[in-house]
Write an enzyme that holds these catalytic residues in place. Sequence first.
Site, PDB file in Angstrom:
ATOM      1  N   GLU A  71     -76.904  59.788   4.559  1.00  0.00           N
ATOM      2  CA  GLU A  71     -78.257  59.002   4.811  1.00  0.00           C
ATOM      3  C   GLU A  71     -78.375  58.508   3.276  1.00  0.00           C
ATOM      4  OE1 GLU A  71     -81.833  61.400   5.556  1.00  0.00           O
ATOM      5  OE2 GLU A  71     -80.741  61.674   7.278  1.00  0.00           O
ATOM      6  N   HIS A 129     -85.501  58.871   8.872  1.00  0.00           N
ATOM      7  CA  HIS A 129     -85.797  60.045   8.583  1.00  0.00           C
ATOM      8  C   HIS A 129     -87.453  59.879   8.263  1.00  0.00           C
ATOM      9  CE1 HIS A 129     -84.338  63.927   6.390  1.00  0.00           C
ATOM     10  NE2 HIS A 129     -85.610  64.371   6.973  1.00  0.00           N
TER      11      HIS A 129
HETATM   12  C1  DGY Z   1     -88.129  68.298   5.740  1.00  0.00           C
HETATM   13  O1  DGY Z   1     -89.270  68.679   5.207  1.00  0.00           O
HETATM   14  O2  DGY Z   1     -87.162  68.966   5.555  1.00  0.00           O
HETATM   15  C2  DGY Z   1     -87.930  67.058   6.598  1.00  0.00           C
HETATM   16  O3  DGY Z   1     -86.612  66.444   6.946  1.00  0.00           O
HETATM   17  C3  DGY Z   1     -88.617  65.734   5.940  1.00  0.00           C
HETATM   18  O4  DGY Z   1     -89.976  66.002   5.974  1.00  0.00           O
END
Ligand code: DGY
Length: 328
Positions: A271, A290
């Site tokens: 990512e 994401h």
């Molecule tokens: C998390 O909180 O782990 C999510 O991937 C992002 O909000």
Amino acid sequence: MPKPKPKVFVTRIIPDRGLSLVKDFCDADIWPGELPPPGEVILEKVRGIDGLLCLLTDPVGAEVMDAAGPSLKVISNFAVGVDNIDLPEATRRGIPVGNTPGVLTETTADFAFALLMAATRRVVEGDRFVRAGKWKTWGPTLLLGQDIFGATLGIVGFGRIGRAVAKRAGGFDMRVLYYDPWVTDGPGAGALPAQSVDLDTLLRESDFVSVHTPLTDQTYHLIGADALAKMKPDAILINTARGPVVDPDALYHALKNGQIAAAALDVTEPEPVPADSPLLELDNLVIAPHIASASRATRGKMAQMAAENLIAGLKGERLPYCVNPEVY
Ligand code: DGY
């Protein structure tokens, strides 16, 4: 002389609902960049701090903890997932680690469903088609998709978010299967009209497979070539969990060769997805950066929880949301 405020490093500007609490209680060094601080900057900034408020984009391992030194009392992650933090190492040093569970469950489940619907009913392809000036008339076979109503949804990982997705599936009269050897029957699992099955059965029988596991050694590339080969040719894969749970090369081949019909990803490995990734050439892939938890309300609540964890740790109190309670 008033007692000096505890020193903290905050690795990004988080919503004010949390940031204002941090600023009031701490002597806060807040990274102003839109991008994460580079590794060497983190090592520099954490020197001698009492607390660290970090994001899922910041790897926090032994090196960072060493650089911070013995003053480090708490690590607070602005996320529910904590795979960016070396938990055993934090635990070994007696450092509590906080996360933000619960508040993003419904928002993330909404988005998983949005992706499921977008990929299945070809919403993004339709948008591109119209903008490219290709819409000439109503067409009997134009951009045909699949029905969601009455289909079978397979949920991999039946924790809070997986269950919230199952609830939504009820509104579409879906049959829900789930696979979760990690969180056995926790609160609420039995109350939902969902059937626990093994992974092979889930992959073979589901029209949609939605991933909701944390990233661990056990779930890394859980959805790889073998798993994809077991899915129906018209099945659709949705991942709003963590990118590396799905093997990107195997997914590319499965989508390219029509082994499965489509996929929708909110998370990727790595990512961000590289601009030259072959995945981005595929029409049968919907991809988002994401953002499954990205509602204004939810990000505000996450910021508040992250701040509350940080401040509790600085005060020497038990973190309200602690992922390694064995430190106590
Ligand atoms: C998390 O909180 O782990 C999510 O991937 C992002 O909000």
